[in-house]
Enzyme design. Structure first.
Site, PDB file in Angstrom:
ATOM      1  N   ALA A 148      -1.833  -7.295  -9.346  1.00  0.00           N
ATOM      2  CA  ALA A 148      -2.595  -8.550  -9.250  1.00  0.00           C
ATOM      3  C   ALA A 148      -3.497  -8.741 -10.464  1.00  0.00           C
ATOM      4  O   ALA A 148      -4.328  -9.650 -10.478  1.00  0.00           O
ATOM      5  CB  ALA A 148      -3.421  -8.577  -7.971  1.00  0.00           C
TER       6      ALA A 148
ATOM      7  N   ARG B 282       0.836  -1.189   0.000  1.00  0.00           N
ATOM      8  CA  ARG B 282       0.000   0.000   0.000  1.00  0.00           C
ATOM      9  C   ARG B 282       0.883   1.255   0.000  1.00  0.00           C
ATOM     10  O   ARG B 282       1.904   1.320   0.686  1.00  0.00           O
ATOM     11  CB  ARG B 282      -0.933   0.037   1.220  1.00  0.00           C
ATOM     12  CG  ARG B 282      -2.145  -0.864   1.081  1.00  0.00           C
ATOM     13  CD  ARG B 282      -3.115  -0.396  -0.018  1.00  0.00           C
ATOM     14  NE  ARG B 282      -4.291  -1.253  -0.145  1.00  0.00           N
ATOM     15  CZ  ARG B 282      -4.430  -2.230  -1.052  1.00  0.00           C
ATOM     16  NH1 ARG B 282      -3.486  -2.492  -1.928  1.00  0.00           N
ATOM     17  NH2 ARG B 282      -5.554  -2.933  -1.094  1.00  0.00           N
TER      18      ARG B 282
ATOM     19  N   GLU C 183      -4.013   7.796  -5.168  1.00  0.00           N
ATOM     20  CA  GLU C 183      -4.290   7.073  -6.406  1.00  0.00           C
ATOM     21  C   GLU C 183      -5.573   7.623  -7.020  1.00  0.00           C
ATOM     22  O   GLU C 183      -6.530   7.863  -6.285  1.00  0.00           O
ATOM     23  CB  GLU C 183      -4.432   5.577  -6.134  1.00  0.00           C
ATOM     24  CG  GLU C 183      -3.113   4.963  -5.671  1.00  0.00           C
ATOM     25  CD  GLU C 183      -3.154   3.449  -5.511  1.00  0.00           C
ATOM     26  OE1 GLU C 183      -4.142   2.822  -5.928  1.00  0.00           O
ATOM     27  OE2 GLU C 183      -2.178   2.905  -4.966  1.00  0.00           O
TER      28      GLU C 183
ATOM     29  N   HIS D 131      -1.508   0.332 -10.008  1.00  0.00           N
ATOM     30  CA  HIS D 131      -2.153  -0.559  -9.017  1.00  0.00           C
ATOM     31  C   HIS D 131      -2.769  -1.779  -9.727  1.00  0.00           C
ATOM     32  O   HIS D 131      -3.967  -2.043  -9.590  1.00  0.00           O
ATOM     33  CB  HIS D 131      -3.215   0.193  -8.209  1.00  0.00           C
ATOM     34  CG  HIS D 131      -3.568  -0.522  -6.927  1.00  0.00           C
ATOM     35  ND1 HIS D 131      -3.872   0.137  -5.763  1.00  0.00           N
ATOM     36  CD2 HIS D 131      -3.665  -1.846  -6.624  1.00  0.00           C
ATOM     37  CE1 HIS D 131      -4.150  -0.755  -4.812  1.00  0.00           C
ATOM     38  NE2 HIS D 131      -4.027  -1.959  -5.323  1.00  0.00           N
TER      39      HIS D 131
END
Ligand SMILES: NC(=O)c1ccc[n+]([C@@H]2O[C@H](COP(=O)([O-])OP(=O)(O)OC[C@H]3O[C@@H](n4cnc5c(N)ncnc54)[C@H](OP(=O)(O)O)[C@@H]3O)[C@@H](O)[C@H]2O)c1
Length: 308
Positions: free
Chosen positions: A286, A235, A264, A283
């Site tokens: 994943a 984070r 963000e 971001h």
């Protein structure tokens, strides 16, 4: 039994639609899966909900859902689904991100270790310099420190060990030891300064909590070995953006791979965009085309446990 499902996302790979639930609808005929079209429709239906499956849940919404028994979210971090202030309703976070994030991290480490940052810069200047990456060493000679050696960190550790790196992971709870299945050494967070001095690559995989805000300071960055690289996949709140800019300007770190930021989206005016030795990911470490399939597969097991 009613399950409210709201898994919309502007990011295509994270947008989990109704089509993903066809198998679950057959598997669990006792559960009526409802797909509200808007946030308002979702909150209006909360009084009927037994289960919620969502990217987002506000603390004040628990009071509107007296029959709610569990909240399931794909997110690994606790930022978007808030805890029930009364402690009555459990939240189950996605636990499948390790393999996805490990590949992103490995790619970033290979990128910097092979000095592709310098080679890309040379390419942009039409420079043919065969010495630019000549001092590269092998991953088997590299040491990686993972700060936040939890579920994702331990998967990253396993992947990096199989690529030949030596790895140390820092946790709060465990003292010194070795994970016998992977060979990753672990240590307590309190050993951070001495561990930072040994690492060629430092990986942050910490959650966003009041305790972790700006937990990585300029003093920590100054402890890093000369020529070492920093990666933040946890984070953005864990390290101040101005401290990262300072460390890059002062050449305290050799470069950084950043997937998460204090603000963000990252502001177009942020200095971080312009360092040639920084990789900015939006971001998405994943991100994966079958993200929804992984989530629903994990959810199936969790719903079986819930009904049992
Ligand atoms: N970039 C992305 O797209 C993305 C995707 C998924 C997740 N994430 C982030 O990755 C984080 C880690 O996920 P995970 O599933 O691995 O979580 P996890 O299993 O809970 O691991 C968190 C780790 O951080 C450590 N930690 C927590 N608070 C700390 C503190 N105050 N001081 C020192 N260490 C502390 C924990 O130590 P203990 O085990 O000793 O408590 C643990 O090792 C998530 O919270 C999320 O924010 C990012």
């Amino acid at each position: 039994m009613t399950a409210l499902v709201r898994l919309k996302s502007d990011t295509n790979s994270l947008d989990i639609g109704q089509d993903h639930f066809t198998g679950l609808e057959k598997e669990f005929p006792r559960i009526r899966f409802v797909f509200p079209g808007s946030r308002k429709e979702f909150t209006d239906l909360l009084p009927e909900a037994d289960l919620v499956i969502s990217w987002e849940f506000k603390a004040e919404w628990y009071g509107k859902a007296p029959g709610l028994k569990a909240v399931y979210t794909p997110a690994a971090g606790a930022d978007w689904v808030e805890q029930d202030p009364s402690g009555r309703v459990p939240v189950f976070h996605g636990a499948f991100h390790g393999p996805l994030m490990s590949e992103t991290l490995l790619g970033l480490i290979l990128y910097f270790n092979s000095r592709y940052d310098i080679l890309k810069e040379n390419q942009s200047q039409h420079v043919w310099d065969r010495n630019a990456a000549g001092d590269k060493s092998l991953l088997s000679e590299q040491h990686v420190l993972i700060i936040g050696y939890g579920r994702i960190g331990s998967h990253c550790g396993k992947t990096l060990r199989s690529a030949g790196c030596s790895v140390t992971g820092l946790q709060r709870k465990n003292k010194d030891g070795v994970d016998q299945s992977t060979g990753v050494r672990y240590a307590a967070f309190s050993a951070i300064n001495e561990e930072l001095q040994k690492a060629d690559h430092v990986v942050l995989l910490l959650p966003n909590t009041p305790e972790t805000r700006h937990i990585i300071t300029r003093d920590h960055l100054s402890c890093m070995k000369s020529g070492a690289f920093l990666y933040n996949l946890g984070r953005g709140s864990t390290v101040a953006e101005e401290d990262l800019v300072w460390a890059l300007e002062q050449k305290v770190i050799a470069g950084a791979g950043l997937d998460v930021f204090e603000q963000e989206p990252l502001s177009p005016s942020s200095k971080l965009w312009d360092f040639p030795n920084v990789v900015i990911l939006p971001h998405i470490s994943a991100g994966y085309r079958a993200y929804g399939v992984l989530f629903v597969s994990e959810l199936k097991t969790r719903l079986q446990q819930f009904l049992a």
